[in-house]
Design a protein around this motif. Structure first.
Motif, PDB file in Angstrom:
ATOM      1  N   THR A 142       0.965  -0.640   0.091  1.00  0.00           N
ATOM      2  CA  THR A 142      -0.119   0.451  -0.178  1.00  0.00           C
ATOM      3  C   THR A 142       0.561   1.121  -0.279  1.00  0.00           C
ATOM      4  OG1 THR A 142       0.055  -0.127   2.748  1.00  0.00           O
ATOM      5  CG2 THR A 142      -2.304  -0.939   0.998  1.00  0.00           C
ATOM      6  N   ARG A 143       2.233   1.248   0.061  1.00  0.00           N
ATOM      7  CA  ARG A 143       3.578   2.466   0.699  1.00  0.00           C
ATOM      8  C   ARG A 143       4.422   1.589   0.914  1.00  0.00           C
ATOM      9  NH1 ARG A 143       3.232   4.599   4.924  1.00  0.00           N
ATOM     10  NH2 ARG A 143       1.864   3.320   6.325  1.00  0.00           N
ATOM     11  N   ILE A 144       5.537   2.414  -0.550  1.00  0.00           N
ATOM     12  CA  ILE A 144       6.749   1.926  -0.191  1.00  0.00           C
ATOM     13  C   ILE A 144       7.924   3.217   0.128  1.00  0.00           C
ATOM     14  CG2 ILE A 144       8.880   1.187  -1.287  1.00  0.00           C
ATOM     15  CD1 ILE A 144       7.263  -0.057  -3.251  1.00  0.00           C
ATOM     16  N   ILE A 145       8.540   3.617   1.754  1.00  0.00           N
ATOM     17  CA  ILE A 145       9.471   4.494   1.296  1.00  0.00           C
ATOM     18  C   ILE A 145      10.209   3.590   0.895  1.00  0.00           C
ATOM     19  CG2 ILE A 145      10.257   5.915   3.766  1.00  0.00           C
ATOM     20  CD1 ILE A 145       8.042   4.445   5.321  1.00  0.00           C
ATOM     21  N   GLN A 146      10.481   4.718   0.147  1.00  0.00           N
ATOM     22  CA  GLN A 146      12.118   4.148  -0.790  1.00  0.00           C
ATOM     23  C   GLN A 146      12.833   5.469  -1.711  1.00  0.00           C
ATOM     24  OE1 GLN A 146      10.941   1.875  -4.145  1.00  0.00           O
ATOM     25  NE2 GLN A 146      13.463   1.226  -4.030  1.00  0.00           N
ATOM     26  N   GLY A 147      14.163   5.535  -1.200  1.00  0.00           N
ATOM     27  CA  GLY A 147      14.727   7.132  -2.049  1.00  0.00           C
ATOM     28  C   GLY A 147      15.955   7.463  -1.540  1.00  0.00           C
ATOM     29  N   ALA A 148      17.007   7.825  -1.915  1.00  0.00           N
ATOM     30  CA  ALA A 148      17.874   8.682  -1.491  1.00  0.00           C
ATOM     31  C   ALA A 148      17.765   9.243  -0.470  1.00  0.00           C
ATOM     32  CB  ALA A 148      19.047   9.167  -2.489  1.00  0.00           C
ATOM     33  N   LYS A 149      16.595   9.964  -0.116  1.00  0.00           N
ATOM     34  CA  LYS A 149      16.400  11.081   1.315  1.00  0.00           C
ATOM     35  C   LYS A 149      16.122   9.957   2.153  1.00  0.00           C
ATOM     36  CE  LYS A 149      14.732  15.017  -1.395  1.00  0.00           C
ATOM     37  NZ  LYS A 149      13.156  16.024  -1.229  1.00  0.00           N
ATOM     38  N   THR A 150      15.864   8.549   2.235  1.00  0.00           N
ATOM     39  CA  THR A 150      14.963   8.284   3.074  1.00  0.00           C
ATOM     40  C   THR A 150      16.734   7.561   4.406  1.00  0.00           C
ATOM     41  OG1 THR A 150      15.587   6.425   2.379  1.00  0.00           O
ATOM     42  CG2 THR A 150      13.657   7.020   1.618  1.00  0.00           C
ATOM     43  N   LEU A 151      17.927   7.168   2.990  1.00  0.00           N
ATOM     44  CA  LEU A 151      19.327   7.204   3.871  1.00  0.00           C
ATOM     45  C   LEU A 151      19.304   5.589   4.470  1.00  0.00           C
ATOM     46  CD1 LEU A 151      19.203  10.419   6.695  1.00  0.00           C
ATOM     47  CD2 LEU A 151      20.264   9.785   4.308  1.00  0.00           C
ATOM     48  N   GLN A 152      18.295   5.171   3.935  1.00  0.00           N
ATOM     49  CA  GLN A 152      18.622   3.282   4.271  1.00  0.00           C
ATOM     50  C   GLN A 152      19.153   2.904   3.405  1.00  0.00           C
ATOM     51  OE1 GLN A 152      14.199   1.651   4.013  1.00  0.00           O
ATOM     52  NE2 GLN A 152      13.964   3.208   3.162  1.00  0.00           N
ATOM     53  N   ALA A 153      20.089   1.335   4.194  1.00  0.00           N
ATOM     54  CA  ALA A 153      20.455   0.744   3.709  1.00  0.00           C
ATOM     55  C   ALA A 153      20.197  -0.261   3.464  1.00  0.00           C
ATOM     56  CB  ALA A 153      22.072   0.200   4.766  1.00  0.00           C
ATOM     57  N   ARG A 154      21.010  -1.186   2.499  1.00  0.00           N
ATOM     58  CA  ARG A 154      20.736  -2.334   1.799  1.00  0.00           C
ATOM     59  C   ARG A 154      20.283  -3.649   2.806  1.00  0.00           C
ATOM     60  NH1 ARG A 154      22.633  -6.862  -0.583  1.00  0.00           N
ATOM     61  NH2 ARG A 154      21.429  -8.007  -2.577  1.00  0.00           N
ATOM     62  N   THR A 155      21.225  -3.709   3.707  1.00  0.00           N
ATOM     63  CA  THR A 155      21.574  -4.426   4.970  1.00  0.00           C
ATOM     64  C   THR A 155      20.290  -4.151   5.727  1.00  0.00           C
ATOM     65  OG1 THR A 155      23.440  -3.583   5.530  1.00  0.00           O
ATOM     66  CG2 THR A 155      23.930  -4.698   3.470  1.00  0.00           C
ATOM     67  N   SER A 156      19.939  -3.199   6.101  1.00  0.00           N
ATOM     68  CA  SER A 156      18.280  -3.029   6.876  1.00  0.00           C
ATOM     69  C   SER A 156      17.665  -4.183   6.994  1.00  0.00           C
ATOM     70  CB  SER A 156      18.076  -1.769   6.739  1.00  0.00           C
ATOM     71  OG  SER A 156      19.149  -0.727   6.816  1.00  0.00           O
ATOM     72  N   HIS A 157      17.703  -5.205   8.476  1.00  0.00           N
ATOM     73  CA  HIS A 157      17.414  -6.483   8.304  1.00  0.00           C
ATOM     74  C   HIS A 157      16.577  -5.891   9.672  1.00  0.00           C
ATOM     75  CE1 HIS A 157      21.060  -7.715   6.130  1.00  0.00           C
ATOM     76  NE2 HIS A 157      20.149  -7.644   5.985  1.00  0.00           N
ATOM     77  N   TYR A 158      15.748  -4.877   9.869  1.00  0.00           N
ATOM     78  CA  TYR A 158      14.568  -4.901  11.099  1.00  0.00           C
ATOM     79  C   TYR A 158      13.752  -3.839  11.327  1.00  0.00           C
ATOM     80  CZ  TYR A 158      13.643  -7.177  16.035  1.00  0.00           C
ATOM     81  OH  TYR A 158      12.923  -7.282  16.805  1.00  0.00           O
ATOM     82  N   ILE A 159      13.056  -3.671  11.871  1.00  0.00           N
ATOM     83  CA  ILE A 159      11.772  -2.265  11.805  1.00  0.00           C
ATOM     84  C   ILE A 159      11.289  -2.508  13.449  1.00  0.00           C
ATOM     85  CG2 ILE A 159       9.869  -0.848  10.748  1.00  0.00           C
ATOM     86  CD1 ILE A 159      10.566  -2.467   7.679  1.00  0.00           C
ATOM     87  N   ALA A 160      11.396  -1.328  14.167  1.00  0.00           N
ATOM     88  CA  ALA A 160      11.179  -1.891  15.266  1.00  0.00           C
ATOM     89  C   ALA A 160       9.492  -0.574  14.861  1.00  0.00           C
ATOM     90  CB  ALA A 160      11.278  -0.933  16.407  1.00  0.00           C
ATOM     91  N   VAL A 161       8.300  -0.968  15.434  1.00  0.00           N
ATOM     92  CA  VAL A 161       6.703  -0.102  15.125  1.00  0.00           C
ATOM     93  C   VAL A 161       6.782   0.803  16.945  1.00  0.00           C
ATOM     94  CG1 VAL A 161       4.718  -0.034  14.450  1.00  0.00           C
ATOM     95  CG2 VAL A 161       6.007  -1.543  13.129  1.00  0.00           C
ATOM     96  N   ASP A 162       6.398   2.249  16.549  1.00  0.00           N
ATOM     97  CA  ASP A 162       5.747   2.445  17.846  1.00  0.00           C
ATOM     98  C   ASP A 162       4.723   2.763  17.811  1.00  0.00           C
ATOM     99  OD1 ASP A 162       5.554   4.015  20.007  1.00  0.00           O
ATOM    100  OD2 ASP A 162       7.031   5.127  19.577  1.00  0.00           O
ATOM    101  N   SER A 163       3.145   2.659  18.216  1.00  0.00           N
ATOM    102  CA  SER A 163       1.969   2.516  18.070  1.00  0.00           C
ATOM    103  C   SER A 163       1.801   3.519  18.591  1.00  0.00           C
ATOM    104  CB  SER A 163       0.916   1.338  18.302  1.00  0.00           C
ATOM    105  OG  SER A 163       1.478   0.608  19.213  1.00  0.00           O
ATOM    106  N   VAL A 164       2.320   3.922  19.967  1.00  0.00           N
ATOM    107  CA  VAL A 164       1.576   4.843  20.011  1.00  0.00           C
ATOM    108  C   VAL A 164       1.677   6.012  19.475  1.00  0.00           C
ATOM    109  CG1 VAL A 164       1.684   6.127  22.331  1.00  0.00           C
ATOM    110  CG2 VAL A 164       2.061   3.285  23.121  1.00  0.00           C
ATOM    111  N   HIS A 165       3.261   6.774  19.504  1.00  0.00           N
ATOM    112  CA  HIS A 165       3.926   7.811  18.893  1.00  0.00           C
ATOM    113  C   HIS A 165       3.630   7.928  17.116  1.00  0.00           C
ATOM    114  CE1 HIS A 165       5.493   7.077  22.890  1.00  0.00           C
ATOM    115  NE2 HIS A 165       4.837   8.448  23.297  1.00  0.00           N
ATOM    116  N   ASP A 166       3.154   6.663  16.803  1.00  0.00           N
ATOM    117  CA  ASP A 166       3.175   6.376  15.362  1.00  0.00           C
ATOM    118  C   ASP A 166       4.334   6.505  14.604  1.00  0.00           C
ATOM    119  OD1 ASP A 166       1.762   5.667  13.094  1.00  0.00           O
ATOM    120  OD2 ASP A 166       1.089   7.788  12.296  1.00  0.00           O
TER     121      ASP A 166
END
Length: 284
Positions: free
Chosen positions: A20-44
């Protein structure tokens, strides 16, 4: 990930569904080897480690496209090194990461930004932290669980310095530890459960009984297993879901949907959802 991006899917997505959405691009500063995401549902918010940049990136929960992080924790004071995991305690406003390189747990303010030092460090011979790769926090019962080379170690949430764990789950009956393929651990505070997954080394997937008649893990089977708070030592799981031609557990990266009674496992380019409401019964 094969590309530096975060893909968000509908909760009911199945099969070859589009995100439904994709976060992608140079401004995101992501790395190809990022293997984890933590979701903070309280603070979104989303917390994403970048091991190449030795940084933790924080995004708005609704981020989309080439959208930059709202905060970046990075710099020599942070002591971050090859960081590839993160946990968020939204109740006490803290961020945790396990440092494989330094055998330590680093804790920061949730709103930390830039080159900010940890507020607590768990490290030393008494901690039994042997190449930790994951940390998870229970803000209700004030505990944290850590996956190490040979164990799941549980500490008081606020422990710092050279402090021994409260409980250590380790041994042939447990089948846990990085050396046995454990890659994640989750806590279910309301039911006081510890949940871990992994893949044991070997070509054959099989289980066997030990000389005492108790089940031990053998071979290369993937599994999801549940322990109870207070389990200590070489304790067999309270419940096990083995990978079979029916269950087809894709890997040991985990997420919980406790309200829906779902255990979610990811790996090998796939996410599988298992409905196991008996795991999410609440204790009185």
């Amino acid at each position: 990930m094969s590309q530096p991006r975060i893909s968000i899917y509908a909760g009911s997505a199945d099969g070859n569904a589009l995100p439904t959405r994709i976060i992608q691009g140079a401004k995101t500063l992501q790395a190809r080897t990022s293997h984890y995401i933590a979701v903070d549902s309280v603070h979104d918010e989303l917390a994403v480690p970048n091991p190449f940049a030795q940084a933790i990136l924080m995004f708005h929960g609704g981020a989309n496209g080439n959208e930059p992080p709202i905060r970046v924790l990075q710099g020599p004071k942070t002591l971050l090194s090859a960081v590839d995991n993160v946990a968020v305690d939204a109740v006490h406003d803290e961020i945790y990461t396990a440092s494989y390189v330094t055998d330590s747990i680093l804790v920061y303010r949730r709103l930390a930004n830039g080159d900010e030092a940890p507020i607590r460090i768990l490290h030393g011979p008494k901690t039994n932290l042997d190449r930790p790769i994951r940390v998870e926090v229970d803000p209700i019962n004030n505990l944290m669980a850590v996956v190490t080379d040979h164990a799941i170690a549980v500490y008081n949430r606020t422990d710092q310095g050279d402090v021994a764990p409260k409980w250590v789950i380790s041994g042939p009956k447990t089948g846990v530890g990085t050396r046995f393929g454990t890659r994640d651990v989750k806590l279910f505070p309301e039911g006081k459960k510890i949940i871990a997954g992994g893949s044991l080394r070997g070509r054959e997937a099989r289980s066997a009984e030990s000389s005492t008649g108790e089940q031990e893990f053998r071979g290369g089977q993937r599994f999801l297993a549940v322990w109870e708070y207070g389990d200590n030592g070489d304790v067999a799981p309270w419940a096990i879901l083995n990978s079979t031609p029916t269950t087809k557990i894709p890997g040991g990266r985990l997420a919980l949907n406790a309200e829906g009674g779902d255990l979610i496992a990811g790996g090998d380019g796939q996410v599988s959802v298992y409905h196991v409401p008996e795991v999410f019964k609440r204790t009185k």
